[in-house]
Design an enzyme around this catalytic site. Structure first.
Site, PDB file in Angstrom:
ATOM      1  N   CYS A 155       0.818  -1.205   0.000  1.00  0.00           N
ATOM      2  CA  CYS A 155       0.000   0.000   0.000  1.00  0.00           C
ATOM      3  C   CYS A 155       0.847   1.248   0.000  1.00  0.00           C
ATOM      4  CB  CYS A 155      -0.875   0.053   1.245  1.00  0.00           C
ATOM      5  SG  CYS A 155      -1.900  -1.384   1.476  1.00  0.00           S
ATOM      6  N   GLY A 213      -0.227   0.617  -5.167  1.00  0.00           N
ATOM      7  CA  GLY A 213      -1.480  -0.109  -5.015  1.00  0.00           C
ATOM      8  C   GLY A 213      -2.501   0.350  -6.020  1.00  0.00           C
ATOM      9  N   ASN A 264       0.042   0.980   5.906  1.00  0.00           N
ATOM     10  CA  ASN A 264       0.919   0.251   4.992  1.00  0.00           C
ATOM     11  C   ASN A 264       1.700  -0.749   5.830  1.00  0.00           C
ATOM     12  OD1 ASN A 264       3.972   1.013   3.175  1.00  0.00           O
ATOM     13  ND2 ASN A 264       2.556  -0.671   2.888  1.00  0.00           N
ATOM     14  N   GLY A 265       1.582  -2.022   5.465  1.00  0.00           N
ATOM     15  CA  GLY A 265       2.303  -3.051   6.212  1.00  0.00           C
ATOM     16  C   GLY A 265       1.415  -4.236   6.478  1.00  0.00           C
ATOM     17  N   TYR A 323      12.536  -3.194  -5.824  1.00  0.00           N
ATOM     18  CA  TYR A 323      11.432  -3.194  -6.787  1.00  0.00           C
ATOM     19  C   TYR A 323      10.336  -2.185  -6.486  1.00  0.00           C
ATOM     20  CZ  TYR A 323       6.949  -4.757  -8.815  1.00  0.00           C
ATOM     21  OH  TYR A 323       5.742  -4.809  -9.444  1.00  0.00           O
TER      22      TYR A 323
HETATM   23  P1  AMP Z   1       7.402 -14.188 -11.859  1.00  0.00           P
HETATM   24  O1  AMP Z   1       8.795 -14.620 -11.632  1.00  0.00           O
HETATM   25  O2  AMP Z   1       6.801 -14.762 -13.055  1.00  0.00           O
HETATM   26  O3  AMP Z   1       6.527 -14.474 -10.692  1.00  0.00           O
HETATM   27  O4  AMP Z   1       7.365 -12.606 -12.041  1.00  0.00           O
HETATM   28  C1  AMP Z   1       8.475 -11.792 -11.889  1.00  0.00           C
HETATM   29  C2  AMP Z   1       8.079 -10.362 -12.200  1.00  0.00           C
HETATM   30  O5  AMP Z   1       7.162  -9.874 -11.216  1.00  0.00           O
HETATM   31  C3  AMP Z   1       9.271  -9.421 -12.204  1.00  0.00           C
HETATM   32  O6  AMP Z   1       9.241  -8.705 -13.430  1.00  0.00           O
HETATM   33  C4  AMP Z   1       9.065  -8.496 -11.034  1.00  0.00           C
HETATM   34  O7  AMP Z   1       9.373  -7.160 -11.386  1.00  0.00           O
HETATM   35  C5  AMP Z   1       7.604  -8.613 -10.699  1.00  0.00           C
HETATM   36  N1  AMP Z   1       7.384  -8.620  -9.243  1.00  0.00           N
HETATM   37  C6  AMP Z   1       8.206  -9.061  -8.306  1.00  0.00           C
HETATM   38  N2  AMP Z   1       7.665  -8.944  -7.070  1.00  0.00           N
HETATM   39  C7  AMP Z   1       6.460  -8.397  -7.232  1.00  0.00           C
HETATM   40  C8  AMP Z   1       5.419  -8.007  -6.336  1.00  0.00           C
HETATM   41  N3  AMP Z   1       5.521  -8.167  -5.017  1.00  0.00           N
HETATM   42  N4  AMP Z   1       4.314  -7.470  -6.863  1.00  0.00           N
HETATM   43  C9  AMP Z   1       4.190  -7.330  -8.200  1.00  0.00           C
HETATM   44  N5  AMP Z   1       5.137  -7.672  -9.102  1.00  0.00           N
HETATM   45  C10 AMP Z   1       6.266  -8.199  -8.629  1.00  0.00           C
END
Ligand code: AMP
Length: 495
Positions: free
Chosen positions: A34, A60, A134-135, A279
């Site tokens: 969030c 979010g 958030n958390g 990320y």
């Molecule tokens: P996958 O390995 O297929 O599950 O997806 C990896 C991708 O998901 C990468 O491009 C990351 O940037 C993205 N990603 C990693 N962690 C998250 C997260 N918590 N929420 C949304 N996307 C994520």
């Protein structure tokens, strides 16, 4: 005072949202990514809360909400969807006052209930209070069970509501006292913003898992408004100045008497989320006092040093891999090319071709630039591999655009453990790096070579000599007790 009238202030919006409220309750998850925002002392505070949330939209996309106070009454509006769609000028006109808090909430499949949208509002003996969180609380299940056994009736599946129940039941007479009381009972990750009729109160958990930045904003009448946000990119948009972070275990009260900062509890072993830098946060933000773009570029440079390979181009997976790919390219001297283009306007699509098209989902989002990839040896840079399924689709996409070789570089270590502190990672069973070796992952994603950043290099990129960050998703070592249903995972040492 017994049970809360959590939705008492929100009958109007509940009605408005009835059509959107079709989520599956069984699927509701407690993990929430969030963004939060708060502002005190600015006329039309809700307009600035709107802009703040607009800048925090990446944190979010499921729902968003703003609660404002005109000094007498709290007004609140929450909806499923994106900030820009929800807050029309008419809606913002219904959110008057010089104080406001806001929230954006992450979406996952089946987790789409308006009841979990925030801010949550309540009328109790301490007056009207709204909260945005958030958390993720690690003892929410236990607290909720105790509260329910004692007669509390919950309106949502969100752990944030536990906090409101604790506040309402506190024997302390002031709101600040009741909040202190509640904060001392909850465990886990929380960056919280509260709104009362005449004040904003914000707090961060004693480990400092999630960020919460503080800033100031000049008002035309010469006064200074106080603002808080998950990330400083929200300050940039509204012209506020970042003055520092709310400390771990700190509570800040902003009211008619001014700004009061106090420790409601001594800080515990610091555990700032490393994934915010890997990320989650925007690269133009300063998070935990560090520019995200700087740490992310260094992650790219360090993975280039650890996993060099002869190649023709460095290509990022946009947007998450862009800065690390720039770092990789700068370090290796191999040219950076935008060989994948992202469609930024993808929302949900209801139209799918009846004949299954291979990797359709990822094609909606990304398209390869054939003339940049054809015949090339490509280093593909992304921030993380979670399940591995997206990575495999992207590797295939690059290869089908004519790449001769595809070398995947990941700017963080293998994700081997779920996060219990607010990042939406799947269970260990679904985490590919928890189940398979690096070589098996390489085979699965169909890359020619695969290289992850080492944990030591991640420490270096974050300049984390004194271990202020949480790395539990990369180590499986959690800095607190973690409760999942009936199972309590022992605290497994400092991460
Ligand atoms: P996958 O390995 O297929 O599950 O997806 C990896 C991708 O998901 C990468 O491009 C990351 O940037 C993205 N990603 C990693 N962690 C998250 C997260 N918590 N929420 C949304 N996307 C994520």
């Amino acid at each position: 005072m017994h049970p809360l009238a959590v939705d008492a202030l929100e009958t109007h919006e509940a009605h408005q949202n009835a059509l959107h409220n079709q989520g599956s309750d069984e699927c509701d998850k407690l993990h929430e990514e969030c963004g939060v925002f708060a502002i005190y002392g600015y006329p039309e505070a809700s307009n600035l809360a709107y802009l703040g949330l607009y800048a925090l939209q990446h944190r979010g996309q499921e729902s968003a909400g703003i609660a404002s106070s005109d000094g007498r009454k709290i007004h609140s509006f929450r909806r499923m969807g994106h900030v820009a769609e929800i807050f029309t000028p008419d809606v913002l006109n219904e959110l008057p006052g010089a104080l406001a808090i806001g929230h954006t909430r992450y979406s996952t499949a089946g987790d789409t209930s308006i009841r979990n949208a925030q801010p949550l509002s309540v009328a109790c003996s301490k007056g009207q209070v709204a909260v945005a969180h958030n958390g993720n609380l690690t003892n929410a299940i236990e607290l909720r069970r105790d509260l329910e056994e004692d007669g509390s009736i919950f309106q949502s599946t969100s752990d944030t509501e536990v906090i409101l129940h604790l506040v309402a039941r506190s024997r302390e007479r002031t709101l600040a006292g009741a909040l202190r009381d509640a904060l001392l009972q909850i465990e886990g990750a929380f960056s919280l913003v509260f709104l009362a009729q005449d004040r904003i109160i914000v707090a961060r958990d004693p480990h400092g898992f999630r960020p919460l930045a503080m800033g100031e904003l000049q008002v035309v009448d010469g006064t200074v408004a106080t603002v808080f946000a998950s990330e400083t990119c929200a300050f940039d948009l509204i012209g506020a100045t970042y003055i520092g972070d709310v400390g771990a275990g700190e509570m800040v009260i902003v009211g008619p008497e001014g700004v009061t900062r106090e420790r409601y509890t001594p800080p515990e072993s610091p555990a700032q989320c490393a994934f915010e830098h890997v990320y989650f946060s925007r690269p133009d933000s300063i998070v935990f006092g560090k520019p995200v773009a700087q740490t992310r570029e260094l992650m790219g440079r360090l993975v280039a040093r650890e996993h060099p390979i002869e190649a023709d181009v460095v290509v990022p997976v946009p947007d998450s891999g862009v800065i690390a790919a720039l770092g990789y390219s700068a370090e290796s001297g191999i040219p950076y090319r935008q060989g994948l283009i992202r469609n930024h306007y993808v929302g949900r699509t209801f139209i799918e071709p009846s004949q299954a098209i291979r990797d359709f989902g990822v094609k909606l989002k990304l398209n390869p630039v054939r003339h940049l990839l054809e015949g090339k040896r490509v280093i593909l840079v992304d921030d993380s591999v979670v399940r591995g399924t997206t990575s495999r689709k992207i590797v295939r996409m690059v290869r089908s655009a004519g790449a001769r070789e595809v070398h995947l570089r990941i700017s963080c270590p293998p994700t081997i453990s779920p996060c219990y502190y607010g990042v939406d990672t799947p269970s260990e069973r679904e985490l590919i790096a928890a189940q398979r070796s690096i070589e098996e992952i390489r085979e699965f994603v169909e890359a020619d070579t695969l290289g992850y950043l080492s944990l030591e290099s991640l420490h270096q990129a974050l300049n984390d000599h004194d271990r202020r960050f949480c790395y539990s998703c990369y180590t499986g070592k959690y800095p607190t007790l973690v409760q999942i249903d009936e199972i309590v995972l022992a605290k497994t040492g400092c991460c």
